[in-house]
Design an enzyme around this catalytic site. Structure first.
Site, PDB file in Angstrom:
ATOM      1  N   TYR A  32      11.792 -15.937 -21.069  1.00 66.16           N
ATOM      2  CA  TYR A  32      12.089 -17.025 -20.141  1.00 66.16           C
ATOM      3  C   TYR A  32      10.891 -17.349 -19.242  1.00 66.16           C
ATOM      4  O   TYR A  32      10.877 -18.359 -18.533  1.00 66.16           O
ATOM      5  CB  TYR A  32      13.328 -16.703 -19.309  1.00 66.16           C
ATOM      6  CG  TYR A  32      14.580 -16.701 -20.154  1.00 66.16           C
ATOM      7  CD1 TYR A  32      15.320 -15.545 -20.368  1.00 66.16           C
ATOM      8  CD2 TYR A  32      14.992 -17.861 -20.817  1.00 66.16           C
ATOM      9  CE1 TYR A  32      16.439 -15.549 -21.177  1.00 66.16           C
ATOM     10  CE2 TYR A  32      16.109 -17.869 -21.627  1.00 66.16           C
ATOM     11  CZ  TYR A  32      16.822 -16.700 -21.808  1.00 66.16           C
ATOM     12  OH  TYR A  32      17.933 -16.705 -22.620  1.00 66.16           O
TER      13      TYR A  32
ATOM     14  N   ASN B 223      27.883  -8.206 -13.840  1.00 63.59           N
ATOM     15  CA  ASN B 223      26.643  -8.518 -14.550  1.00 63.59           C
ATOM     16  C   ASN B 223      25.941  -9.660 -13.834  1.00 63.59           C
ATOM     17  O   ASN B 223      26.479 -10.753 -13.735  1.00 63.59           O
ATOM     18  CB  ASN B 223      26.888  -8.906 -16.005  1.00 63.59           C
ATOM     19  CG  ASN B 223      25.558  -9.182 -16.709  1.00 63.59           C
ATOM     20  OD1 ASN B 223      24.770  -8.273 -16.930  1.00 63.59           O
ATOM     21  ND2 ASN B 223      25.281 -10.439 -16.999  1.00 63.59           N
ATOM     22  N   GLU B 224      24.758  -9.338 -13.300  1.00 60.08           N
ATOM     23  CA  GLU B 224      23.884 -10.347 -12.712  1.00 60.08           C
ATOM     24  C   GLU B 224      24.555 -11.230 -11.654  1.00 60.08           C
ATOM     25  O   GLU B 224      24.539 -12.456 -11.746  1.00 60.08           O
ATOM     26  CB  GLU B 224      23.314 -11.229 -13.822  1.00 60.08           C
ATOM     27  CG  GLU B 224      22.397 -10.472 -14.728  1.00 60.08           C
ATOM     28  CD  GLU B 224      21.283 -11.346 -15.258  1.00 60.08           C
ATOM     29  OE1 GLU B 224      21.385 -12.567 -15.157  1.00 60.08           O
ATOM     30  OE2 GLU B 224      20.313 -10.793 -15.768  1.00 60.08           O
TER      31      GLU B 224
ATOM     32  N   TRP C 252      18.325  -6.167 -25.428  1.00 59.89           N
ATOM     33  CA  TRP C 252      19.278  -7.269 -25.582  1.00 59.89           C
ATOM     34  C   TRP C 252      18.886  -8.076 -26.799  1.00 59.89           C
ATOM     35  O   TRP C 252      17.804  -8.626 -26.859  1.00 59.89           O
ATOM     36  CB  TRP C 252      19.252  -8.175 -24.338  1.00 59.89           C
ATOM     37  CG  TRP C 252      20.361  -9.170 -24.342  1.00 59.89           C
ATOM     38  CD1 TRP C 252      20.283 -10.485 -24.699  1.00 59.89           C
ATOM     39  CD2 TRP C 252      21.732  -8.917 -24.009  1.00 59.89           C
ATOM     40  NE1 TRP C 252      21.515 -11.082 -24.576  1.00 59.89           N
ATOM     41  CE2 TRP C 252      22.424 -10.139 -24.174  1.00 59.89           C
ATOM     42  CE3 TRP C 252      22.449  -7.806 -23.577  1.00 59.89           C
ATOM     43  CZ2 TRP C 252      23.785 -10.276 -23.909  1.00 59.89           C
ATOM     44  CZ3 TRP C 252      23.797  -7.919 -23.350  1.00 59.89           C
ATOM     45  CH2 TRP C 252      24.456  -9.146 -23.501  1.00 59.89           C
TER      46      TRP C 252
ATOM     47  N   ASN D  15      17.787  -6.400 -15.639  1.00 62.21           N
ATOM     48  CA  ASN D  15      17.662  -7.369 -16.732  1.00 62.21           C
ATOM     49  C   ASN D  15      16.365  -8.139 -16.499  1.00 62.21           C
ATOM     50  O   ASN D  15      16.226  -8.797 -15.459  1.00 62.21           O
ATOM     51  CB  ASN D  15      18.833  -8.357 -16.729  1.00 62.21           C
ATOM     52  CG  ASN D  15      20.153  -7.698 -17.059  1.00 62.21           C
ATOM     53  OD1 ASN D  15      20.186  -6.527 -17.424  1.00 62.21           O
ATOM     54  ND2 ASN D  15      21.231  -8.454 -16.971  1.00 62.21           N
TER      55      ASN D  15
ATOM     56  N   TYR E  59      13.094 -10.574 -18.388  1.00 58.60           N
ATOM     57  CA  TYR E  59      12.734 -11.338 -19.587  1.00 58.60           C
ATOM     58  C   TYR E  59      11.313 -11.895 -19.596  1.00 58.60           C
ATOM     59  O   TYR E  59      11.086 -12.996 -20.105  1.00 58.60           O
ATOM     60  CB  TYR E  59      13.757 -12.458 -19.792  1.00 58.60           C
ATOM     61  CG  TYR E  59      15.067 -11.953 -20.337  1.00 58.60           C
ATOM     62  CD1 TYR E  59      16.142 -11.667 -19.502  1.00 58.60           C
ATOM     63  CD2 TYR E  59      15.220 -11.704 -21.700  1.00 58.60           C
ATOM     64  CE1 TYR E  59      17.331 -11.159 -19.990  1.00 58.60           C
ATOM     65  CE2 TYR E  59      16.415 -11.213 -22.204  1.00 58.60           C
ATOM     66  CZ  TYR E  59      17.464 -10.939 -21.344  1.00 58.60           C
ATOM     67  OH  TYR E  59      18.643 -10.442 -21.837  1.00 58.60           O
TER      68      TYR E  59
ATOM     69  N   ASP F  16      26.681 -16.412 -21.001  1.00 60.36           N
ATOM     70  CA  ASP F  16      26.043 -16.750 -22.281  1.00 60.36           C
ATOM     71  C   ASP F  16      26.752 -16.078 -23.447  1.00 60.36           C
ATOM     72  O   ASP F  16      26.131 -15.346 -24.227  1.00 60.36           O
ATOM     73  CB  ASP F  16      24.573 -16.297 -22.222  1.00 60.36           C
ATOM     74  CG  ASP F  16      23.791 -16.749 -23.455  1.00 60.36           C
ATOM     75  OD1 ASP F  16      22.916 -15.963 -23.889  1.00 60.36           O
ATOM     76  OD2 ASP F  16      24.070 -17.834 -23.991  1.00 60.36           O
TER      77      ASP F  16
ATOM     78  N   GLU G  44      18.669  -5.149 -20.001  1.00 60.05           N
ATOM     79  CA  GLU G  44      18.426  -6.336 -20.831  1.00 60.05           C
ATOM     80  C   GLU G  44      16.933  -6.657 -20.851  1.00 60.05           C
ATOM     81  O   GLU G  44      16.298  -6.670 -19.801  1.00 60.05           O
ATOM     82  CB  GLU G  44      19.179  -7.576 -20.323  1.00 60.05           C
ATOM     83  CG  GLU G  44      20.661  -7.541 -20.557  1.00 60.05           C
ATOM     84  CD  GLU G  44      21.326  -8.870 -20.210  1.00 60.05           C
ATOM     85  OE1 GLU G  44      20.650  -9.918 -20.306  1.00 60.05           O
ATOM     86  OE2 GLU G  44      22.501  -8.853 -19.823  1.00 60.05           O
TER      87      GLU G  44
ATOM     88  N   LYS H 256      18.761 -13.096 -29.963  1.00 59.04           N
ATOM     89  CA  LYS H 256      17.954 -11.955 -29.506  1.00 59.04           C
ATOM     90  C   LYS H 256      18.351 -10.660 -30.211  1.00 59.04           C
ATOM     91  O   LYS H 256      17.864  -9.581 -29.867  1.00 59.04           O
ATOM     92  CB  LYS H 256      18.071 -11.799 -27.992  1.00 59.04           C
ATOM     93  CG  LYS H 256      17.440 -12.941 -27.209  1.00 59.04           C
ATOM     94  CD  LYS H 256      17.341 -12.634 -25.727  1.00 59.04           C
ATOM     95  CE  LYS H 256      16.749 -13.800 -24.960  1.00 59.04           C
ATOM     96  NZ  LYS H 256      17.699 -14.967 -24.925  1.00 59.04           N
TER      97      LYS H 256
HETATM   98  C1  LIG Z   1      19.667 -14.854 -17.572  1.00 65.13           C
HETATM   99  C2  LIG Z   1      20.925 -14.074 -17.640  1.00 65.13           C
HETATM  100  C3  LIG Z   1      20.707 -12.639 -18.151  1.00 65.13           C
HETATM  101  N1  LIG Z   1      21.143 -12.423 -19.534  1.00 65.13           N
HETATM  102  C4  LIG Z   1      22.607 -12.508 -19.628  1.00 65.13           C
HETATM  103  C5  LIG Z   1      23.078 -12.399 -21.075  1.00 65.13           C
HETATM  104  O1  LIG Z   1      24.465 -12.599 -21.143  1.00 65.13           O
HETATM  105  C6  LIG Z   1      22.336 -13.460 -21.906  1.00 65.13           C
HETATM  106  O2  LIG Z   1      22.801 -13.445 -23.252  1.00 65.13           O
HETATM  107  C7  LIG Z   1      20.832 -13.153 -21.862  1.00 65.13           C
HETATM  108  C8  LIG Z   1      20.031 -14.133 -22.719  1.00 65.13           C
HETATM  109  O3  LIG Z   1      19.694 -15.194 -22.210  1.00 65.13           O
HETATM  110  O4  LIG Z   1      19.798 -13.823 -23.889  1.00 65.13           O
HETATM  111  C9  LIG Z   1      20.352 -13.260 -20.430  1.00 65.13           C
END
Ligand SMILES: CCCN1C[C@@H](O)[C@H](O)[C@@H](C(=O)O)C1
Length: 599
Positions: A474, A413-414, A553, A468, A470, A166, A508, A572
């Site tokens: 999400y 990362n992830e 984040w 991470n 959300y 992203d 994150e 964000k």
């Molecule tokens: C879902 C992946 C985790 N995270 C990665 C990061 O690079 C993205 O910018 C962030 C987002 O969706 O804001 C989510």
């Protein structure tokens, strides 16, 4: 692996000239540059600034979105006095890969868009005369390169990047280019590693040189007073009553290394170093034996105009704003940043989690961004990918190992850690990287929402965990935020009862927010809602003592691919892309300034 990573310095033995400025530039969509002899000069070229990504200087979409080969060129003069010395062109970063030509001759190739490399042009340049350097760049993504993605071809024949990540695929000569002249007999690397004994610091050092010779090492304090000296390519400096490098209270010494041959000084290298120790003990992250709680950000190298090009002005502004919020750390999401960023972090006393661009190693992320849905670690791309992954971790550690600011290494990362086929990859990676850092700093990677204590197969590898998460964005979003808090607490209760005694840092969490959008009561995308989400996370973090850090984040809004989930990029940010505060910036300033540093 790059042999020479030392940051360029100018002294009695070494010269450096930056070749930044306007370079000739030309796309090569048809791939004709090679047999049309572009290495000898670009026909009908335009101009693009270096350092900078080329993307945002165009007014047409085909050029901004261009994927494929692109060429840069410029002239440079090599003084006659350089004859007999090593002459190199150091590229701080060309994204994602490059071939370097000088006076029409291929010198070398390099893969990896975020780390430096040196082209040895000693035999190719004309001394006391003009020379031509030509760079053939390429920014195509693939599943066997870092960062991972696909390159697709549209029906009109144009290639398009399809990132499994992203952030926008900004490309070009993104960092400075230096003309170096160095002694043939020279210092090529050094390491330092501090241990604290009572009221002294023991600084173990090693020095690598191209030839055996007499090596002397001198350590001077900020006032220029010599505090320790050593002789030999390795040894230990003892510093009585050391002034330690502390988080947000930095103190730097100057290390001067001299190489003598046949009684003559042949090379010298000086660098700033900080005396400090880093350790993990149970749930604690320790700096100089004191627990530290990480407060700060996931960031990007991203700004209007230069794209991912390094801009000292932007970095200076970001450091000032991070200090203003009361932050003490950041993660270099999702790639190693410019060396100047770590130098500024050394001076400002920020802790840095240094990350390689092993991002998108999860097809779910691809589907998150419109990709496919299959197992990433089951792909036939894994073997060539691993070679590049290990190579870039090796070079990141070689480049950044002496920065006191660097706290830890994030190796991915992830990634998709829910697939059993990830385990051999991780086992090999953690074995192959175990001894790369002479300071043996902790190694980790970030865990996505799918990768929990019950689903991840790779929790045995990291020295501490980066989560991470959300809820509030999400999922469990809007009015369901309270369910998000309950779900987050339920997961952390599992961690609490798991018996795992390693620290957790939230790397994150956040919510997209359109600056200036206000609503009472709140609504998603409003500044009020972003603060509510972050307040929820703060309540949860404050409830679990094994949470040893919060890196929200993101520091600032940043550019991404177009999509229904992106409003001209990712919003964000706690700050806008032009670095103005949203309400959340004031929230964190109030929270972080009130938090004690060591607790
Ligand atoms: C879902 C992946 C985790 N995270 C990665 C990061 O690079 C993205 O910018 C962030 C987002 O969706 O804001 C989510």
């Amino acid at each position: 692996m790059e042999k020479e990573m030392l940051y360029p310095v100018i002294n009695a033995c070494r010269t450096e000239q930056k070749l930044d400025g306007m370079w000739q530039f030309k796309f090569d969509a048809l791939g004709v540059g090679g047999h049309e002899h572009w290495p000898a000069g670009l026909p009908q070229a335009q101009e693009i600034p270096v350092p900078a990504s080329f993307n945002d200087f165009f007014t047409d979409k085909d050029s901004r979105e261009y994927t494929g080969d692109f060429w840069y060129a410029r002239h440079f003069f090599v003084p006659a006095a350089a004859q007999g010395r090593f002459v190199g062109l150091r590229f701080d970063a060309v994204t994602h890969r490059a071939a370097i030509y000088v006076n029409g001759q291929l010198i070398r190739r390099h893969e990896g868009g975020f780390l430096p490399f040196v082209a040895d042009v000693t035999a190719a340049v004309h001394y006391g005369a003009d020379n031509l350097v030509v760079v053939q760049g390429n920014n195509e993504l693939s599943r066997e390169a870092l960062p991972a993605g696909d390159t697709v071809t549209l029906k009109n024949g144009k290639k398009m990047a399809r990132p499994f990540f992203d952030f926008y695929n900004y490309s070009g000569i993104n960092r400075s280019v230096h003309l170096l002249t160095l002694p043939q007999q020279r210092i090529t690397d050094y390491t330092v590693n501090t241990t604290l004994t009572g009221d002294a610091a023991q600084v173990a050092y090693t020095v690598a040189t191209t030839v055996p010779g007499t090596v002397t090492v001198t350590l001077t304090d900020a006032a220029g007073t010599v505090v320790a000296q050593g002789e030999g390519a390795e040894g230990t400096l003892t510093v009585a009553q050391p002034h330690l490098w502390q988080v947000r209270a930095a103190y730097l010494y100057t290390l001067t290394i001299q190489l003598q041959a046949a009684g003559q000084l042949v090379d010298e290298y000086q660098d700033s170093i900080g005396l400090r120790t880093i350790a993990i003990r149970g749930h604690q992250i320790l700096v100089n034996g004191q627990p530290v709680y990480l407060k700060g950000f996931g960031r990007h190298e991203d700004s209007p105009f230069a794209g991912r090009g390094f801009d000292q002005n932007v970095e200076a502004k970001d450091v000032a704003l991070m200090a203003w919020t009361g932050a003490n750390s950041f993660r270099t999401a999702h790639y190693p940043y410019a060396e100047e960023v770590y130098q500024m972090a050394d001076r400002a006393g920020f802790l840095v989690i240094d990350e390689v661009p092993a991002v998108g190693f999860k097809m779910a992320a691809a589907s998150f961004l419109g990709g496919l849905d299959q197992s990433f670690f089951g792909g036939d791309w894994i073997k060539p990918l691993y070679t590049k992954h290990l190579d870039q971790i090796t070079d990141m550690i070689r480049r950044d190992k002496n920065h006191p600011a660097v706290l830890a290494w994030s190796l991915l990362n992830e990634p998709d850690t829910c697939d059993d086929r990830s385990v051999p990859y991780f086992k090999q990676l953690f074995a192959d990287t175990a001894a790369l850092d002479p300071q043996r700093r902790p190694r980790t990677f970030t865990l996505s929402e799918d990768d929990t204590i019950t689903t991840s197969k790779d929790l045995q590898f990291p020295d501490f965990y980066l989560l991470n998460r959300y809820p509030g964005w999400y999922h469990y979003a809007g009015y369901a935020l309270s369910d998000g808090e309950a779900a987050l607490r339920a997961e952390l209760d599992q961690w609490a009862s798991s018996g795992i005694d390693k620290p957790i840092v939230f790397s994150e969490f956040g919510a997209d927010t359109e600056a200036g959008l206000h609503k009472l009561p709140s609504v998603m995308w409003s500044e009020e809602y972003q603060v509510e989400v972050l307040q929820m996370f703060s309540r949860v973090f404050d409830s679990y003592p094994f949470i040893r850090g919060e890196q929200v984040w993101n520091f600032a809004d940043f550019q991404t691919v177009e999509g229904t989930m992106r409003v001209n990029g990712n919003k964000k940010g706690i700050f806008t892309r032009d670095r103005q505060p949203k309400a959340a910036a004031f929230y964190y300033r109030q929270r972080w300034l009130a938090l004690p540093l060591n607790f």
